[in-house]
Motif scaffolding. Structure first.
Motif, PDB file in Angstrom:
ATOM      1  N   GLU A 171       0.860  -1.215  -0.145  1.00  0.00           N
ATOM      2  CA  GLU A 171       0.428   0.109  -0.038  1.00  0.00           C
ATOM      3  C   GLU A 171       0.685   1.474  -0.364  1.00  0.00           C
ATOM      4  OE1 GLU A 171      -3.746   1.654   2.424  1.00  0.00           O
ATOM      5  OE2 GLU A 171      -3.113   0.018   2.821  1.00  0.00           O
ATOM      6  N   LEU A 172       2.200   1.088   0.294  1.00  0.00           N
ATOM      7  CA  LEU A 172       2.662   2.042   0.796  1.00  0.00           C
ATOM      8  C   LEU A 172       3.316   2.400  -0.278  1.00  0.00           C
ATOM      9  CD1 LEU A 172       4.417   1.458   4.052  1.00  0.00           C
ATOM     10  CD2 LEU A 172       2.875   3.562   3.694  1.00  0.00           C
ATOM     11  N   ARG A 173       3.212   1.915  -1.444  1.00  0.00           N
ATOM     12  CA  ARG A 173       4.166   1.925  -2.691  1.00  0.00           C
ATOM     13  C   ARG A 173       2.960   2.389  -3.370  1.00  0.00           C
ATOM     14  NH1 ARG A 173       8.784  -1.066  -5.182  1.00  0.00           N
ATOM     15  NH2 ARG A 173       9.616  -2.691  -3.383  1.00  0.00           N
ATOM     16  N   ALA A 174       1.881   2.272  -3.420  1.00  0.00           N
ATOM     17  CA  ALA A 174       0.559   3.307  -4.272  1.00  0.00           C
ATOM     18  C   ALA A 174       0.978   4.751  -4.023  1.00  0.00           C
ATOM     19  CB  ALA A 174      -0.483   3.173  -3.551  1.00  0.00           C
ATOM     20  N   TRP A 175       1.614   4.859  -2.566  1.00  0.00           N
ATOM     21  CA  TRP A 175       1.999   6.996  -2.264  1.00  0.00           C
ATOM     22  C   TRP A 175       3.307   7.121  -2.081  1.00  0.00           C
ATOM     23  CZ3 TRP A 175      -1.805   9.814  -0.643  1.00  0.00           C
ATOM     24  CH2 TRP A 175      -3.551   8.684  -0.358  1.00  0.00           C
ATOM     25  N   TYR A 176       4.568   6.010  -2.796  1.00  0.00           N
ATOM     26  CA  TYR A 176       5.646   6.729  -2.823  1.00  0.00           C
ATOM     27  C   TYR A 176       6.491   5.511  -3.327  1.00  0.00           C
ATOM     28  CZ  TYR A 176       5.131   8.399   2.339  1.00  0.00           C
ATOM     29  OH  TYR A 176       4.121   8.814   3.859  1.00  0.00           O
ATOM     30  N   HIS A 177       7.885   6.896  -4.302  1.00  0.00           N
ATOM     31  CA  HIS A 177       8.426   6.096  -4.878  1.00  0.00           C
ATOM     32  C   HIS A 177       9.559   5.325  -4.341  1.00  0.00           C
ATOM     33  CE1 HIS A 177      12.037   5.807  -7.500  1.00  0.00           C
ATOM     34  NE2 HIS A 177      11.868   6.149  -8.475  1.00  0.00           N
ATOM     35  N   PRO A 178       9.794   3.552  -4.476  1.00  0.00           N
ATOM     36  CA  PRO A 178      10.147   2.893  -3.681  1.00  0.00           C
ATOM     37  C   PRO A 178      11.895   3.420  -3.245  1.00  0.00           C
ATOM     38  CG  PRO A 178       9.821   1.903  -6.020  1.00  0.00           C
ATOM     39  CD  PRO A 178       9.403   3.812  -6.032  1.00  0.00           C
ATOM     40  N   ASP A 179      12.364   3.684  -3.818  1.00  0.00           N
ATOM     41  CA  ASP A 179      13.657   4.960  -3.113  1.00  0.00           C
ATOM     42  C   ASP A 179      13.194   5.151  -2.131  1.00  0.00           C
ATOM     43  OD1 ASP A 179      15.049   3.430  -5.091  1.00  0.00           O
ATOM     44  OD2 ASP A 179      15.493   5.330  -6.575  1.00  0.00           O
ATOM     45  N   THR A 180      12.837   6.382  -1.949  1.00  0.00           N
ATOM     46  CA  THR A 180      12.147   6.546  -0.974  1.00  0.00           C
ATOM     47  C   THR A 180      11.563   5.701   0.286  1.00  0.00           C
ATOM     48  OG1 THR A 180      11.385   8.714  -2.683  1.00  0.00           O
ATOM     49  CG2 THR A 180      10.414   8.925   0.104  1.00  0.00           C
ATOM     50  N   LEU A 181      10.260   5.166  -0.370  1.00  0.00           N
ATOM     51  CA  LEU A 181       9.770   3.952   1.036  1.00  0.00           C
ATOM     52  C   LEU A 181      10.934   3.081   1.345  1.00  0.00           C
ATOM     53  CD1 LEU A 181       7.085   2.424   1.804  1.00  0.00           C
ATOM     54  CD2 LEU A 181       7.960   1.028  -0.102  1.00  0.00           C
ATOM     55  N   PHE A 182      11.791   2.569   0.812  1.00  0.00           N
ATOM     56  CA  PHE A 182      12.929   1.858   1.172  1.00  0.00           C
ATOM     57  C   PHE A 182      14.252   3.014   2.200  1.00  0.00           C
ATOM     58  CE2 PHE A 182      17.855   0.609   1.063  1.00  0.00           C
ATOM     59  CZ  PHE A 182      17.635   0.080   1.219  1.00  0.00           C
ATOM     60  N   ILE A 183      14.173   4.598   2.639  1.00  0.00           N
ATOM     61  CA  ILE A 183      14.887   5.351   3.252  1.00  0.00           C
ATOM     62  C   ILE A 183      14.065   5.368   4.089  1.00  0.00           C
ATOM     63  CG2 ILE A 183      16.167   7.404   3.542  1.00  0.00           C
ATOM     64  CD1 ILE A 183      17.943   5.530   1.642  1.00  0.00           C
ATOM     65  N   LEU A 184      13.010   5.917   3.830  1.00  0.00           N
ATOM     66  CA  LEU A 184      11.534   6.319   5.066  1.00  0.00           C
ATOM     67  C   LEU A 184      11.958   4.610   6.319  1.00  0.00           C
ATOM     68  CD1 LEU A 184       8.948   8.158   3.141  1.00  0.00           C
ATOM     69  CD2 LEU A 184      10.396   8.743   4.978  1.00  0.00           C
ATOM     70  N   ASN A 185      10.993   3.774   5.534  1.00  0.00           N
ATOM     71  CA  ASN A 185      11.726   2.591   6.001  1.00  0.00           C
ATOM     72  C   ASN A 185      12.657   2.080   6.741  1.00  0.00           C
ATOM     73  OD1 ASN A 185       9.773   0.095   6.744  1.00  0.00           O
ATOM     74  ND2 ASN A 185      11.739  -1.344   6.117  1.00  0.00           N
ATOM     75  N   ARG A 186      13.800   2.087   6.475  1.00  0.00           N
ATOM     76  CA  ARG A 186      14.882   2.629   7.137  1.00  0.00           C
ATOM     77  C   ARG A 186      15.037   3.361   8.314  1.00  0.00           C
ATOM     78  NH1 ARG A 186      19.843  -0.229   5.505  1.00  0.00           N
ATOM     79  NH2 ARG A 186      21.013   0.617   6.393  1.00  0.00           N
ATOM     80  N   LEU A 187      14.708   4.945   8.125  1.00  0.00           N
ATOM     81  CA  LEU A 187      14.294   5.816   9.202  1.00  0.00           C
ATOM     82  C   LEU A 187      13.554   5.057  10.175  1.00  0.00           C
ATOM     83  CD1 LEU A 187      14.432   9.111   7.056  1.00  0.00           C
ATOM     84  CD2 LEU A 187      15.882   8.250   9.338  1.00  0.00           C
TER      85      LEU A 187
END
Length: 394
Positions: free
Chosen positions: A125-141
């Protein structure tokens, strides 16, 4: 000039002012300008008095009450509101916060030598809001933040993280689109520099929370952060139920803005935060982030509930209970200030609210209209004006 005449002569629109400093930490719908509690709290209280905001929201009243040397109690059903308020009122030790910020950012940007974060349970679902690269970094944060040992520092970092989720998403339209779950089109999904955004936000918070505490010390000389923290309390849950536990004649001043009937969706506006925070690690700390649907459906006066049968009657019944408890817990001779508004597209409520308060024993001492900015009005269902209402418990 007496107090009533003084308040009558104020331009409550405050056209040249806007919320700034620590007040700008995190967006929240239908907030009022800090100048309102900043004007009323010193007019109706003295240092050491207890100020209550039963509809705490983003904590504007609390910040002003604590800054002015008062004690504060805030109540809200929305855990995200309490999270951002906690970050504004906690005043973390700068060195401890700086160290934790550096750890969080270093772990997130160093792709080698550290454990990769597990995929987020709502990654699809988050991929519908965020670019995969952005999602990756946000998840690490987020994963790094969750390893923070201090619960209070963790809350501060979570509030900052929550505050960047809209701007790092690919939904470039205003918050109403997120509120209504309108995802960006696939062609609109673009990468955002989430790490830089978080770094800037943490640095800004570190600066603002230090300035905010210096503002406290202007009114309470040499007060330490620990002493300041002792002057506020945030309570989760329904305000009427929470107020029932407060003794009679205990509160010196109520400063609040009840939910406007059918105007705003406070829980849904933080949809992205609830989505990100729906994790086992946060559920274990019982912060309430997994209660999105329950909170959304139970929200009094919410815009999304306006079409329900008897929604207006239920809202007015709730407000009658609120006024009953407010009258009971206020000290004799003390006041309650409300900022209220209504949409032209919904049932009128202001006169009914005044009648309900009077019916519980209050006397209306002041009613002043204030205009609100067009930019704020856009998110508030055609609310053009608000009223400042001052009630007295005689």
């Amino acid at each position: 000039m007496n107090l009533t005449e003084h308040l009558e002569n104020i331009d409550w629109s405050f056209p040249n002012l806007s919320n700034s400093g620590i007040h700008s930490l995190h967006w929240y719908p239908a907030t009022y300008i800090a100048a309102i509690p900043g004007t009323l709290i010193p007019a109706f209280t003295k240092k050491g008095d207890i100020v209550l905001d039963p509809f705490n929201g983003s904590g504007t009243t609390g910040v002003e009450a604590v800054r002015l040397g008062r004690n504060f109690i805030g109540m809200d059903t929305n855990p995200i509101a309490l999270l951002m308020s906690e970050a504004k009122l906690y005043f973390p030790d700068p060195k401890s916060l700086r160290k934790q910020i550096d750890i969080t950012i270093n772990e997130s940007e160093n792709l080698f030598g550290t454990k990769l974060a597990e995929p987020h349970p709502h990654e699809e679902e988050l991929r519908a809001w965020y670019h995969p690269d952005t999602l990756f970094i946000l998840n690490r944060l987020l994963s790094s933040i969750l390893e923070t040992k201090s619960l209070q520092l963790k809350k501060c970092l979570l509030a900052i993280f929550s505050g960047i989720l809209k701007n790092t998403s690919s939904q470039g339209r205003h918050w109403g689109w997120v509120c209504d779950n309108v995802k960006p089109k696939p062609s609109e999904i673009v990468p955002k520099d989430a790490l830089l955004t978080f770094r800037n936000a943490t640095n800004e918070y570190l600066k603002l929370t230090q300035l905010s505490h210096k503002a406290v010390q202007v009114h309470v000389d040499k007060e330490t952060r620990t002493q300041t923290r002792s002057r506020y309390k945030l309570l989760a849950g329904d305000c009427v139920a929470n107020m029932e536990s407060i003794p009679n004649d205990h509160i010196d001043f109520i400063m609040t803005s009840p939910p406007y009937y059918g105007v705003a969706d406070y829980v849904k506006s933080q949809r992205l935060s609830y989505l990100w925070f729906d994790k086992d690690e946060l559920a274990a700390e019982r912060l309430g982030f997994r209660d999105f649907e329950k909170l959304r459906s139970a929200e009094s006066g919410a815009r999304s509930n306006r079409s329900r049968k008897n929604s207006h009657e239920l809202y007015m019944s709730f407000m009658a209970s609120f006024f009953k408890q407010s009258f009971r817990i206020l000290k004799n001779g003390s006041s309650m200030a409300l900022v209220v508004g209504e949409s032209q597209a919904r049932a009128s409520t202001t006169d009914e609210l005044i009648f309900s308060a009077i019916n519980q024993g209050f006397t209306l001492a002041l009613r002043k209209e204030r205009n609100i900015k067009i930019s704020r009005r856009r998110l508030m269902a055609k609310v053009k004006c608000e009223d400042i209402l001052i009630f007295i418990k005689n």
